[in-house]
Design a protein around this motif. Structure first.
Motif, PDB file in Angstrom:
ATOM      1  N   GLU A 105       0.852  -1.159  -0.249  1.00 24.85           N
ATOM      2  CA  GLU A 105       0.720  -0.045  -0.007  1.00 24.85           C
ATOM      3  C   GLU A 105       0.906   1.772  -0.134  1.00 24.85           C
ATOM      4  O   GLU A 105       0.141   2.245  -0.356  1.00 24.85           O
ATOM      5  N   VAL A 106       2.090   0.960   0.457  1.00 20.22           N
ATOM      6  CA  VAL A 106       2.864   1.986   0.644  1.00 20.22           C
ATOM      7  C   VAL A 106       3.142   3.078  -0.363  1.00 20.22           C
ATOM      8  O   VAL A 106       3.021   4.029  -0.710  1.00 20.22           O
ATOM      9  N   PRO A 107       3.745   2.655  -1.679  1.00 21.52           N
ATOM     10  CA  PRO A 107       4.078   3.379  -2.648  1.00 21.52           C
ATOM     11  C   PRO A 107       2.839   4.080  -3.869  1.00 21.52           C
ATOM     12  O   PRO A 107       3.919   5.139  -3.825  1.00 21.52           O
ATOM     13  N   LEU A 108       2.227   3.146  -3.338  1.00 20.14           N
ATOM     14  CA  LEU A 108       0.751   3.996  -3.958  1.00 20.14           C
ATOM     15  C   LEU A 108       0.088   5.276  -3.274  1.00 20.14           C
ATOM     16  O   LEU A 108       0.000   6.435  -4.066  1.00 20.14           O
ATOM     17  N   LEU A 109       0.247   5.131  -2.350  1.00 22.99           N
ATOM     18  CA  LEU A 109       0.269   6.223  -0.602  1.00 22.99           C
ATOM     19  C   LEU A 109       0.980   7.633  -1.466  1.00 22.99           C
ATOM     20  O   LEU A 109       0.603   8.914  -1.132  1.00 22.99           O
ATOM     21  N   ILE A 110       2.004   7.236  -1.275  1.00 18.21           N
ATOM     22  CA  ILE A 110       3.335   8.260  -1.401  1.00 18.21           C
ATOM     23  C   ILE A 110       2.899   8.901  -2.836  1.00 18.21           C
ATOM     24  O   ILE A 110       3.205   9.859  -3.162  1.00 18.21           O
ATOM     25  N   GLU A 111       3.341   8.156  -3.886  1.00 21.28           N
ATOM     26  CA  GLU A 111       2.845   8.783  -5.875  1.00 21.28           C
ATOM     27  C   GLU A 111       1.341  10.087  -4.959  1.00 21.28           C
ATOM     28  O   GLU A 111       1.622  10.444  -6.046  1.00 21.28           O
ATOM     29  N   GLN A 112       0.769   9.134  -4.283  1.00 23.53           N
ATOM     30  CA  GLN A 112      -0.308  10.210  -4.538  1.00 23.53           C
ATOM     31  C   GLN A 112      -0.780  11.557  -4.248  1.00 23.53           C
ATOM     32  O   GLN A 112      -1.205  12.338  -4.179  1.00 23.53           O
ATOM     33  N   ALA A 113       0.774  11.393  -2.472  1.00 24.04           N
ATOM     34  CA  ALA A 113       0.550  12.694  -2.009  1.00 24.04           C
ATOM     35  C   ALA A 113       1.800  13.385  -2.537  1.00 24.04           C
ATOM     36  O   ALA A 113       0.907  14.863  -2.320  1.00 24.04           O
ATOM     37  N   ILE A 114       2.626  12.674  -3.385  1.00 17.37           N
ATOM     38  CA  ILE A 114       3.274  13.902  -4.665  1.00 17.37           C
ATOM     39  C   ILE A 114       2.563  14.577  -5.341  1.00 17.37           C
ATOM     40  O   ILE A 114       2.863  15.482  -5.738  1.00 17.37           O
ATOM     41  N   GLN A 115       1.628  13.385  -5.969  1.00 15.32           N
ATOM     42  CA  GLN A 115       0.729  14.386  -6.712  1.00 15.32           C
ATOM     43  C   GLN A 115      -0.190  15.061  -6.524  1.00 15.32           C
ATOM     44  O   GLN A 115      -0.135  16.307  -7.216  1.00 15.32           O
ATOM     45  N   LYS A 116      -0.191  14.887  -5.302  1.00 12.00           N
ATOM     46  CA  LYS A 116      -1.031  16.227  -5.025  1.00 12.00           C
ATOM     47  C   LYS A 116       0.204  17.747  -4.726  1.00 12.00           C
ATOM     48  O   LYS A 116      -1.118  19.045  -4.494  1.00 12.00           O
ATOM     49  N   GLY A 117       0.453  17.262  -3.891  1.00 14.09           N
ATOM     50  CA  GLY A 117       1.287  18.774  -4.345  1.00 14.09           C
ATOM     51  C   GLY A 117       2.335  19.333  -5.014  1.00 14.09           C
ATOM     52  O   GLY A 117       2.167  20.984  -5.969  1.00 14.09           O
TER      53      GLY A 117
ATOM     54  N   GLN B 233       9.599  21.029  -3.303  1.00  9.14           N
ATOM     55  CA  GLN B 233      10.066  21.004  -4.163  1.00  9.14           C
ATOM     56  C   GLN B 233       9.795  21.301  -5.550  1.00  9.14           C
ATOM     57  O   GLN B 233      10.819  21.744  -6.561  1.00  9.14           O
ATOM     58  N   GLN B 234       8.650  21.095  -6.225  1.00 12.05           N
ATOM     59  CA  GLN B 234       8.196  21.597  -7.414  1.00 12.05           C
ATOM     60  C   GLN B 234       8.608  22.945  -7.354  1.00 12.05           C
ATOM     61  O   GLN B 234       8.898  23.595  -8.668  1.00 12.05           O
ATOM     62  N   VAL B 235       8.094  23.881  -6.961  1.00 15.01           N
ATOM     63  CA  VAL B 235       8.243  25.885  -6.737  1.00 15.01           C
ATOM     64  C   VAL B 235       9.558  25.562  -7.192  1.00 15.01           C
ATOM     65  O   VAL B 235       9.511  27.001  -8.177  1.00 15.01           O
TER      66      VAL B 235
ATOM     67  N   HIS C  21       0.362  19.106  -8.498  1.00 17.12           N
ATOM     68  CA  HIS C  21      -0.238  19.700  -8.550  1.00 17.12           C
ATOM     69  C   HIS C  21      -0.700  21.037  -8.290  1.00 17.12           C
ATOM     70  O   HIS C  21      -1.694  22.438  -8.938  1.00 17.12           O
ATOM     71  N   ALA C  22      -0.988  21.030  -6.852  1.00 12.51           N
ATOM     72  CA  ALA C  22      -1.307  22.670  -5.894  1.00 12.51           C
ATOM     73  C   ALA C  22      -0.332  23.405  -6.517  1.00 12.51           C
ATOM     74  O   ALA C  22      -1.068  24.678  -6.745  1.00 12.51           O
ATOM     75  N   SER C  23       0.907  23.140  -7.112  1.00 13.23           N
ATOM     76  CA  SER C  23       1.429  24.473  -7.018  1.00 13.23           C
ATOM     77  C   SER C  23       1.867  24.642  -8.575  1.00 13.23           C
ATOM     78  O   SER C  23       1.730  25.821  -8.467  1.00 13.23           O
ATOM     79  N   GLY C  24       1.283  23.923  -8.949  1.00 14.96           N
ATOM     80  CA  GLY C  24       0.741  24.453 -10.140  1.00 14.96           C
ATOM     81  C   GLY C  24      -0.707  25.393 -10.586  1.00 14.96           C
ATOM     82  O   GLY C  24      -0.903  26.046 -11.292  1.00 14.96           O
ATOM     83  N   LYS C  25      -1.467  25.092  -9.264  1.00 11.44           N
ATOM     84  CA  LYS C  25      -2.236  25.679  -9.408  1.00 11.44           C
ATOM     85  C   LYS C  25      -2.241  26.953  -9.547  1.00 11.44           C
ATOM     86  O   LYS C  25      -2.630  28.185  -9.268  1.00 11.44           O
ATOM     87  N   TRP C  26      -1.241  26.716  -8.088  1.00 12.25           N
ATOM     88  CA  TRP C  26      -1.210  28.080  -6.719  1.00 12.25           C
ATOM     89  C   TRP C  26      -0.218  28.732  -6.500  1.00 12.25           C
ATOM     90  O   TRP C  26      -0.511  29.720  -6.510  1.00 12.25           O
ATOM     91  N   ALA C  27       1.058  27.751  -6.842  1.00 17.44           N
ATOM     92  CA  ALA C  27       2.190  28.453  -6.915  1.00 17.44           C
ATOM     93  C   ALA C  27       3.272  27.823  -7.838  1.00 17.44           C
ATOM     94  O   ALA C  27       4.312  28.094  -7.187  1.00 17.44           O
ATOM     95  N   GLU C  28       2.918  28.722  -9.355  1.00 21.31           N
ATOM     96  CA  GLU C  28       3.474  28.089 -10.550  1.00 21.31           C
ATOM     97  C   GLU C  28       5.238  28.652 -10.305  1.00 21.31           C
ATOM     98  O   GLU C  28       5.937  28.576 -10.908  1.00 21.31           O
TER      99      GLU C  28
END
Length: 236
Positions: free
Chosen positions: A44-56, A188-190, A58-65
């Protein structure tokens, strides 16, 4: 709003000067500290981590690109009703560098622990400005504000872990450490970093213990091998 290159590339050099762990390995270490982690299966761990990464991300692209200057960032936060306070040190835990209080919508930055990071970079001969260090932490705490006000909490949106099952009834709990993983991915993305800001926490922790870079590198290698063996992470 299009992405622009980070004008100050000094932060980029950290992974060239010291031991590193891939972000996903660091995020496993973060998730392993969650009080409900023992109820997860390794698969279960890899998918949870990947989903959390994508959340961050996605948020950077919308709010802090686009990365802001410190002045512009503080003005942005003020416009969103956030109070930013620069204090000397945390009253109880000196190791805390920044925190967000959702009730008062306040971000607190602690100068003494920031100076500790700056000294660390100076020892590596990496000239990092105080402004960039403040920004790293402001963006991290701002992400938590966005979770509360705009994008939803990461641990609410991602699957909860079942800690007890009795027939059709199950008790499920949030994995709060997923919020930290998403926040680090956001920063990290920003900043367009090759390394996760979470790496700084581990490097500072080990240096405070008096470890050499050789010892840290050996520890990181062992952790990487263990994590790959247990969780079979991709992209590390």
């Amino acid at each position: 709003m299009s992405r622009v290159a980070n004008p100050d590339k000094t932060l980029m050099n950290l992974d060239e000067r010291c031991p590193t762990l891939p972000p996903k390995c660091l995020f496993v270490l973060e998730l392993e500290q969650d009080e409900y982690f023992p109820h997860l299966t390794p698969s279960e761990v890899p998918l949870l981590i990947e989903q959390a990464i994508q959340k961050g991300i996605h948020a950077s692209g919308k709010w802090a690109e686009q990365k802001q200057s410190l002045k512009d960032m503080i003005n942005l936060l003020i416009r969103q009703g956030i109070t930013v306070r620069f204090l000397e040190r945390h009253p109880e835990k000196p190791s805390i560098r920044a925190e967000y209080n959702k009730k008062t919508k306040t971000i607190r930055i602690y100068r003494k622990s920031m100076h500790q990071i700056q000294r660390f970079f100076e020892e590596l001969n990496i000239p990092v400005t105080e402004e960039d260090l403040f920004l790293l932490h402001l963006y991290h705490e701002w992400f938590h504000h966005l979770e509360e006000t705009k994008i939803g909490r990461t641990d609410d949106e991602l699957p909860r872990v079942t800690i007890k099952q009795k027939g059709p009834f199950a008790i499920r709990k949030r994995l709060s450490r997923l919020r930290e993983i998403a926040a680090h991915a956001f920063v990290q993305q920003v900043f367009e970093l090759n390394w996760s800001p979470l790496l700084l926490d581990y490097l500072l922790y080990f240096k405070e213990k008096g470890w050499s870079f050789g010892q840290i590198r050996e520890s990181f290698q062992k952790e990487k091998e263990r994590i790959q063996s247990v969780y079979h992470l991709g992209g590390t």
